[in-house]
Design an enzyme around this catalytic site. Structure first.
Site, mmCIF file in Angstrom:
data_model
loop_
_atom_site.group_PDB
_atom_site.id
_atom_site.type_symbol
_atom_site.label_atom_id
_atom_site.label_comp_id
_atom_site.label_asym_id
_atom_site.label_seq_id
_atom_site.Cartn_x
_atom_site.Cartn_y
_atom_site.Cartn_z
ATOM 1 N N LYS A 172 14.372 16.350 -6.364
ATOM 2 C CA LYS A 172 14.994 15.060 -6.078
ATOM 3 C C LYS A 172 14.326 14.002 -6.952
ATOM 4 C CE LYS A 172 14.498 11.553 -3.399
ATOM 5 N NZ LYS A 172 14.952 10.477 -4.317
ATOM 6 N N CYS A 282 0.326 5.504 -12.701
ATOM 7 C CA CYS A 282 -0.685 5.675 -11.647
ATOM 8 C C CYS A 282 -2.086 5.668 -12.237
ATOM 9 C CB CYS A 282 -0.422 6.968 -10.880
ATOM 10 S SG CYS A 282 -0.149 8.401 -11.917
ATOM 11 N N GLU A 376 -2.508 -1.557 -5.812
ATOM 12 C CA GLU A 376 -1.860 -1.063 -7.026
ATOM 13 C C GLU A 376 -0.691 -1.991 -7.354
ATOM 14 O OE1 GLU A 376 0.344 2.741 -6.798
ATOM 15 O OE2 GLU A 376 -0.631 3.229 -8.686
HETATM 16 P P1 NAI Z 1 8.056 5.929 -3.436
HETATM 17 O O1 NAI Z 1 6.811 6.722 -3.207
HETATM 18 O O2 NAI Z 1 8.709 5.330 -2.237
HETATM 19 O O3 NAI Z 1 9.161 6.859 -4.147
HETATM 20 C C1 NAI Z 1 8.876 7.998 -4.916
HETATM 21 C C2 NAI Z 1 9.856 9.104 -4.564
HETATM 22 O O4 NAI Z 1 9.713 9.473 -3.199
HETATM 23 C C3 NAI Z 1 11.334 8.736 -4.731
HETATM 24 O O5 NAI Z 1 12.015 9.879 -5.211
HETATM 25 C C4 NAI Z 1 11.761 8.392 -3.319
HETATM 26 O O6 NAI Z 1 13.133 8.550 -3.096
HETATM 27 C C5 NAI Z 1 10.977 9.410 -2.528
HETATM 28 N N1 NAI Z 1 10.700 9.059 -1.139
HETATM 29 C C6 NAI Z 1 10.413 7.842 -0.623
HETATM 30 N N2 NAI Z 1 10.185 7.925 0.700
HETATM 31 C C7 NAI Z 1 10.327 9.233 1.046
HETATM 32 C C8 NAI Z 1 10.215 9.963 2.267
HETATM 33 N N3 NAI Z 1 9.890 9.360 3.410
HETATM 34 N N4 NAI Z 1 10.429 11.291 2.235
HETATM 35 C C9 NAI Z 1 10.735 11.913 1.093
HETATM 36 N N5 NAI Z 1 10.864 11.284 -0.098
HETATM 37 C C10 NAI Z 1 10.650 9.960 -0.124
HETATM 38 O O7 NAI Z 1 7.726 4.843 -4.505
HETATM 39 P P2 NAI Z 1 8.574 3.497 -4.822
HETATM 40 O O8 NAI Z 1 9.025 2.879 -3.521
HETATM 41 O O9 NAI Z 1 9.597 3.839 -5.827
HETATM 42 O O10 NAI Z 1 7.463 2.581 -5.486
HETATM 43 C C11 NAI Z 1 6.614 1.778 -4.685
HETATM 44 C C12 NAI Z 1 5.222 1.720 -5.262
HETATM 45 O O11 NAI Z 1 4.642 3.010 -5.283
HETATM 46 C C13 NAI Z 1 5.146 1.271 -6.704
HETATM 47 O O12 NAI Z 1 5.179 -0.114 -6.803
HETATM 48 C C14 NAI Z 1 3.822 1.853 -7.125
HETATM 49 O O13 NAI Z 1 2.760 1.009 -6.721
HETATM 50 C C15 NAI Z 1 3.759 3.144 -6.360
HETATM 51 N N6 NAI Z 1 4.185 4.302 -7.189
HETATM 52 C C16 NAI Z 1 3.233 5.129 -7.689
HETATM 53 C C17 NAI Z 1 3.582 6.164 -8.528
HETATM 54 C C18 NAI Z 1 2.580 7.071 -9.097
HETATM 55 O O14 NAI Z 1 2.772 7.580 -10.180
HETATM 56 N N7 NAI Z 1 1.504 7.360 -8.412
HETATM 57 C C19 NAI Z 1 4.969 6.404 -8.908
HETATM 58 C C20 NAI Z 1 5.919 5.520 -8.276
HETATM 59 C C21 NAI Z 1 5.506 4.512 -7.472
#
Ligand code: NAI
Ligand code: MG
Length: 472
Positions: A172, A282, A376
């Protein structure tokens, strides 16, 4: 353009769709099938059948590896097309896609194909006259949930080892960046992957297709990259079925520049460490600590280099920093800047740019407990502080709930090893940034994650090691 799911080797639509927005034009550029419970169940069932009925898990490593190499060839042949999909979805500069993300995507498939084939299994000759040996058997159905910051590249980093070890996959992608995943699944079919081996479903996370994938008892592994709080939710969901999870979460990377550093190189790498991918990394070096004797000179050079960066249209090959990935994310990042007068801290350079761009931003004088120093931001925003001596530098660097990575710059060999050992992080880069050997462990401590991926670490996660004991 329409972007559909790929389930059991076929394109599948949904009754509802959602738009994916090009963050540079700020207009929708494609309609995406909105998956829910039915699509999650169908994709898991297809992956389950492809695993249980074969032939994917039973294929030899060489045969599966050849298909993974064929997919890598197709990724390279379609480099421009794939690059443009991520660029349109999330605004990454096309040059970065073509020189970094797409080649690394191909490498991920090639590396894990070869790693699995060449990987050793241990044998233990026992005093009792028995031999114990290990079989690394595929775990089964893998759910991969990906973020939007390196869509194609991070998706391949998850699915390449999963597939190489004989698992089947439901991917996904993030709702902000769905396009390249569907194209990748099409290329996998073109390469000759059996139907159901790589499935892609689109949609949202909480109480939606993402969550439904993580609560299914028919799933054997979940690999996730994204926000730390999402990692907590996924971990809790997976616990009900005792499904193992690998979590690569957020970071607030410290970058220590010592007075004995090579200043030219330290400036160059420190700029890359925070402004690569508009800071949506990240691993970003978002806390920059500079030893007092060189603080003023380093900062002057750093600001000059930041101001020289080209910000703008991601489809322009000269662009180094494109827009932030979405309006929501732009609001989040600029919210940190707007709160500076209350929270403390001053912007030396940067701030809002055209549209959803943020220019390379440098913040000084922020209290260490201010949100910009603790949370972050995930944008092109660095907080800079001076430090006095090695002990204070290490203490500052380690003062974070995160622990994904840290950087240090010094020409002193003893100091390099000493400080690298003292930093609480999954990766420490000395005099460089972002350089990866895919055999090395990748992951974080603390709020930055659970588990490691890469080389044998991916093997451990994506297999069920079996002990066979035989009397000789
Ligand atoms: P997110 O963690 O909510 O989304 C990442 C993925 O997880 C997406 O595919 C989303 O649809 C999925 N997802 C979200 N909630 C879920 C759940 N309960 N169960 C299963 N899948 C789920 O990240 P988002 O909201 O896009 O970004 C928010 C913040 O997260 C960013 O501002 C950043 O600070 C951080 N982030 C960190 C990343 C990293 O590389 N460590 C990558 C993306 C975001
Ligand atoms: Mg979220």
């Amino acid at each position: 353009m329409r972007i559909e799911h790929v389930i059991d080797g076929k394109h599948v639509g949904s009754a509802e769709t959602f738009p994916t927005v090009d963050p540079w034009t700020r207009e929708p550029w494609a309609e995406v099938a909105l998956g829910g419970r039915a699509e999650a169940d169908a994709a898991i069932a297809a992956a389950r059948r492809a695993f249980d009925e074969g032939p994917w898990p039973q294929m030899g490593y060489a045969e599966r590896g050849a298909l993974l190499h064929r997919l890598a060839d197709l990724v390279e042949e379609h480099a421009e097309e794939l690059a443009l999909l991520d660029t349109r979805d999330m605004g990454k500069p096309i040059t970065a896609m073509l020189t970094k993300d797409v080649p690394r995507t191909a490498l991920n498939f090639r590396f894990f194909a070869d790693h699995a084939r060449l990987s050793a299994a241990e044998a233990f000759p026992m005093d009792s006259g028995h031999h114990a040996y290990t079989r690394y058997e595929p775990a089964g159905v893998v759910v991969a949930i990906a973020p939007w910051n390196f869509p194609l590249m991070l998706e391949s980093w998850k699915i390449a080892p999963a597939l190489a070890w004989g698992n089947t996959v439901v991917l996904k992608p993030a709702e902000q960046s769905p396009a390249s995943a569907t194209r990748l699944a099409e290329l996998a079919l073109e390469a000759g992957f059996p139907p159901g081996v790589l499935n892609v479903v689109h949609g949202f996370g909480p109480d939606a297709v993402g969550e439904f994938l993580t609560t299914s008892p028919d799933v054997d592994r979940i690999t996730f990259t994204g926000e730390s709080n999402t990692g907590r939710a996924i971990s809790a969901a997976a616990a009900r079925n005792l499904t193992p999870v690998s979590l690569e979460l957020g970071g607030k990377g410290a970058n220590l520049v010592f007075a004995d550093a090579d200043l030219d190189r330290a400036v160059e790498w420190s700029i890359k460490a925070i402004y690569t991918n508009a800071g949506q990394v990240c691993l970003a070096g978002s806390r920059l600590y500079v030893e007092r004797p060189i603080y003023d000179e380093f900062l002057a050079r750093f600001v000059a280099a930041a101001e020289a960066m080209v910000v703008g249209d991601p489809q322009d090959p000269a662009t180094q920093i494109g827009p932030l990935a979405s309006e929501e994310h732009y609001e989040k990042v600029t919210g940190y800047l707007d709160r500076l007068p209350q929270d403390g801290g001053k912007i030396l350079t940067g701030g809002r740019g055209e549209g959803w761009t943020v220019r390379p931003t440098v913040i000084v004088d922020a209290p260490l407990d201010a949100r910009v120093c603790r949370e972050e931001i995930f944008g092109p925003v660095v907080v800079v502080h001076p430090f006095e001596g090695e002990d204070e530098g290490i203490a500052l660097a380690n003062d974070t709930p995160y622990g994904l990575n840290a950087m240090l710059f010094t020409e002193n060999l003893r100091r390099a090893h000493r400080v690298a050992a003292a930093l609480r992080a999954g990766t420490v880069w000395v005099n460089c940034f972002f350089v990866r050997d895919l055999r090395a462990p990748f992951g974080g401590v603390g709020d930055s994650g659970v588990g490691r991926e890469g080389g044998d670490y991916s093997k451990e996660f994506f297999t069920e090691p079996k002990a066979v004991v035989m009397e000789i």
